[in-house]
Design a protein around this motif. Structure first.
Motif, short mmCIF file in Angstrom:
data_model
loop_
_atom_site.label_atom_id
_atom_site.label_comp_id
_atom_site.label_asym_id
_atom_site.label_seq_id
_atom_site.Cartn_x
_atom_site.Cartn_y
_atom_site.Cartn_z
N ASP A 3 1.06 -1.17 0.04
CA ASP A 3 -0.14 0.05 -0.03
C ASP A 3 0.80 1.24 -0.08
O ASP A 3 0.59 2.14 -0.55
CB ASP A 3 -0.83 -0.07 1.33
CG ASP A 3 -1.93 -1.14 1.03
OD1 ASP A 3 -2.24 -1.42 -0.06
OD2 ASP A 3 -2.53 -1.18 2.09
N LEU A 19 -7.42 4.43 -1.73
CA LEU A 19 -7.12 3.87 -0.31
C LEU A 19 -7.13 5.21 0.61
O LEU A 19 -7.69 5.32 1.56
CB LEU A 19 -5.97 2.86 -0.39
CG LEU A 19 -6.10 1.53 -0.99
CD1 LEU A 19 -4.85 0.75 -0.83
CD2 LEU A 19 -7.50 0.69 -0.61
N SER A 22 -10.30 7.12 0.62
CA SER A 22 -11.20 6.46 1.53
C SER A 22 -10.83 6.64 3.03
O SER A 22 -11.73 6.93 3.89
CB SER A 22 -11.31 4.98 1.33
OG SER A 22 -11.77 4.61 -0.09
N HIS A 333 -6.14 -0.63 5.18
CA HIS A 333 -6.89 0.07 4.12
C HIS A 333 -8.13 -0.50 3.68
O HIS A 333 -9.27 0.18 3.35
CB HIS A 333 -5.87 0.51 2.97
CG HIS A 333 -5.07 1.29 3.33
ND1 HIS A 333 -5.23 2.59 3.75
CD2 HIS A 333 -3.76 1.32 3.57
CE1 HIS A 333 -4.16 3.30 3.98
NE2 HIS A 333 -3.27 2.56 4.01
N SER A 334 -8.34 -1.92 3.33
CA SER A 334 -9.53 -2.44 2.59
C SER A 334 -10.68 -2.41 3.62
O SER A 334 -11.59 -2.29 3.02
CB SER A 334 -9.01 -4.00 2.44
OG SER A 334 -8.11 -4.03 1.36
N GLN A 335 -10.37 -2.72 4.96
CA GLN A 335 -11.27 -2.64 5.92
C GLN A 335 -11.84 -1.29 6.16
O GLN A 335 -12.99 -1.12 6.18
CB GLN A 335 -10.91 -2.90 7.29
CG GLN A 335 -10.29 -4.50 7.27
CD GLN A 335 -9.92 -4.89 8.73
OE1 GLN A 335 -8.76 -4.18 9.05
NE2 GLN A 335 -10.35 -5.68 9.59
N GLN A 336 -11.15 -0.23 5.66
CA GLN A 336 -11.55 1.27 6.03
C GLN A 336 -12.46 1.46 4.80
O GLN A 336 -13.37 2.05 4.97
CB GLN A 336 -10.41 2.08 5.87
CG GLN A 336 -9.61 2.11 7.39
CD GLN A 336 -8.22 3.15 6.89
OE1 GLN A 336 -8.19 3.58 6.08
NE2 GLN A 336 -7.41 2.86 7.89
N ILE A 337 -12.10 0.68 3.50
CA ILE A 337 -13.09 1.09 2.52
C ILE A 337 -14.20 0.28 2.73
O ILE A 337 -15.47 1.10 2.36
CB ILE A 337 -12.05 0.29 1.12
CG1 ILE A 337 -11.05 1.33 0.79
CG2 ILE A 337 -13.39 0.38 -0.07
CD1 ILE A 337 -10.36 0.94 -0.26
N ASP A 338 -14.21 -0.78 3.29
CA ASP A 338 -15.56 -1.46 3.56
C ASP A 338 -16.41 -0.89 4.53
O ASP A 338 -17.59 -0.64 4.23
CB ASP A 338 -15.20 -2.87 4.04
CG ASP A 338 -14.47 -3.98 3.09
OD1 ASP A 338 -15.07 -3.44 1.82
OD2 ASP A 338 -14.05 -4.71 3.32
N THR A 341 -17.91 2.43 2.88
CA THR A 341 -18.91 2.10 2.02
C THR A 341 -20.26 1.55 2.73
O THR A 341 -21.31 2.13 2.22
CB THR A 341 -18.41 0.64 1.12
OG1 THR A 341 -17.39 1.21 0.34
CG2 THR A 341 -19.37 0.39 0.21
#
Length: 391
Positions: A3, A19, A22, A333-338, A341
């Motif tokens: 990342d 990322l 978000s 970062h992926s969890q933050q995006i989820d 959203t």
């Protein structure tokens, strides 16, 4: 690629890293939540939302509501008005027409009393077998009818097309539009420096306060230095005033420290944070405070600002903003995006859900909100992939 490398390459190429974008959006959400929490804590944080305050007697300062459903005659007759505490507004007057009164001093909750009628019973005071007599010492002004200022208009005023700026008087506790008082022209910076305001009517009624107006905020145009918006009180006087009231020696009339320069100041006065500490407490001045029923001016804890600070301090440890920041820091970062959203999806659905109430002019109840979130949970469960077990 990590990342970190993605972010670095995106920065070099001028591209926006989704990322990072978000993450910022999530912080914006938390900041917005913090602003709402701060507003809530300032007004309600120092009040008890679980227990009726009637048993505590007259509270120094608390959030109050006027119930026009229980007291419809109050619209035309102020003697019929009643005020209820925060907890009773939730438990005893849900779905009623309530007027938010911000805070009032030395008020005792009217919910368990005959002020609301002999048929009413406070749900939070089951130990009271009969409705109690009215609270004789409570004070009621036009705010209990939903009216404010000299213009006697509601807030927010449905007929106004411009922003409304209103200030509460530290003495009469009514709210006033600047334009409807005798007051100097005020800039935004000037108002930010103001901790308390005393309306022109109260300044005229309490003539002794005019002797202190040299300590109040002065319009910048009256100074050679445009930045000198504030007159600072005498350092020696300030040093003495810091001593606790109960430890000060009793002052005689000869010890009076009230400014002697008499002025014809009859307009509203705007004061900085510690102005009350400058009030003289000699024998003669103390008699004036008692006669004019303004002894509360000697108590720094009486101010609305002090009440707000207590509420903010009480709410700080339970802040969802702080909890959100800690949770955000623990996410990838992926969890933050989820998370963002899902938040945006919930926000959009809630907006549509509440719009139907606005269209039909229906009051939103606690049960309606519970129904909405129950539906969201069921929807999430339905969209969650079910595990498959080989047989």
């Amino acid at each position: 690629m990590s990342d970190t490398n993605i972010a670095a390459n995106a920065a070099e190429s001028g591209e926006v890293n989704p990322l990072e974008q978000s993450t910022i959006t999530m912080l914006d959400v938390l900041e917005e939540e913090k602003e709402l929490e701060d507003e809530y804590a300032a007004v309600l944080g120092a009040s008890d939302e679980n227990a009726c305050t009637y048993a505590k007697g007259a509270i120094q300062r608390q959030a109050l509501y006027s119930c026009l459903t229980c007291c419809p005659e109050a619209r035309n007759d102020l003697s019929k008005a009643a005020g209820v505490c925060l907890a009773c507004s939730y438990r005893c007057h849900e779905n009623h027409e309530l007027i938010e009164l911000y805070t009032k001093r030395n008020f005792r909750c009217d919910c368990p009393t005959l002020r609301l009628g002999s048929e009413k019973r406070c749900a939070l005071n089951p130990q009271l077998v009969a409705v109690q007599p009215p609270n004789a010492d409570n004070q009621y002004n036009q705010n209990f009818q939903g009216l404010y200022c000299k213009c006697k208009r509601p807030y927010p005023d449905p007929e106004r097309t411009t922003e409304e700026v209103m200030l509460q008087c530290a003495i009469c506790e009514d709210w006033f539009h600047l334009a409807h008082m005798q007051a100097p022209a005020a800039t935004e910076k000037w108002l930010d420096a103001c901790s308390e305001m005393i309306c022109d009517g109260c300044m005229e009624r309490h003539e002794f306060l005019r002797d202190y107006t040299a300590l109040a905020l002065q319009p910048a145009k009256e100074h050679n230095d445009p930045k000198a918006d504030i007159n600072v009180e005498d350092p020696e006087q300030q040093e003495e005033s810091e001593e606790p009231i109960n430890k000060r020696a009793k002052l005689t009339e000869d010890d009076c420290r009230r400014p002697k320069a008499k002025t014809d100041h009859k307009s509203a006065a705007f004061w900085t944070n510690d102005w009350r500490k400058s009030l003289c407490q000699c024998e003669k001045c103390m008699e004036i405070y008692k006669e004019q029923a303004v002894l509360f001016l000697l108590d720094a804890e009486d101010s609305a600002k002090s009440y707000e600070e207590r509420g903010m301090k009480r709410a700080k440890d339970n802040s969802s903003y702080e909890q959100g920041i800690r949770a955000l820091a623990s996410m990838g970062h992926s969890q933050q995006i989820d998370a963002i959203t899902e938040y945006n999806r919930m926000k959009d659905k809630l907006k549509v859900y509440l719009q139907s109430f606005a269209t039909s002019k229906k009051v939103v109840t606690e049960e309606d909100i519970k129904t909405f979130f129950a539906g969201m949970r069921n929807e999430n469960n339905a969209n969650t992939p079910q595990p498959y077990f080989c047989r």
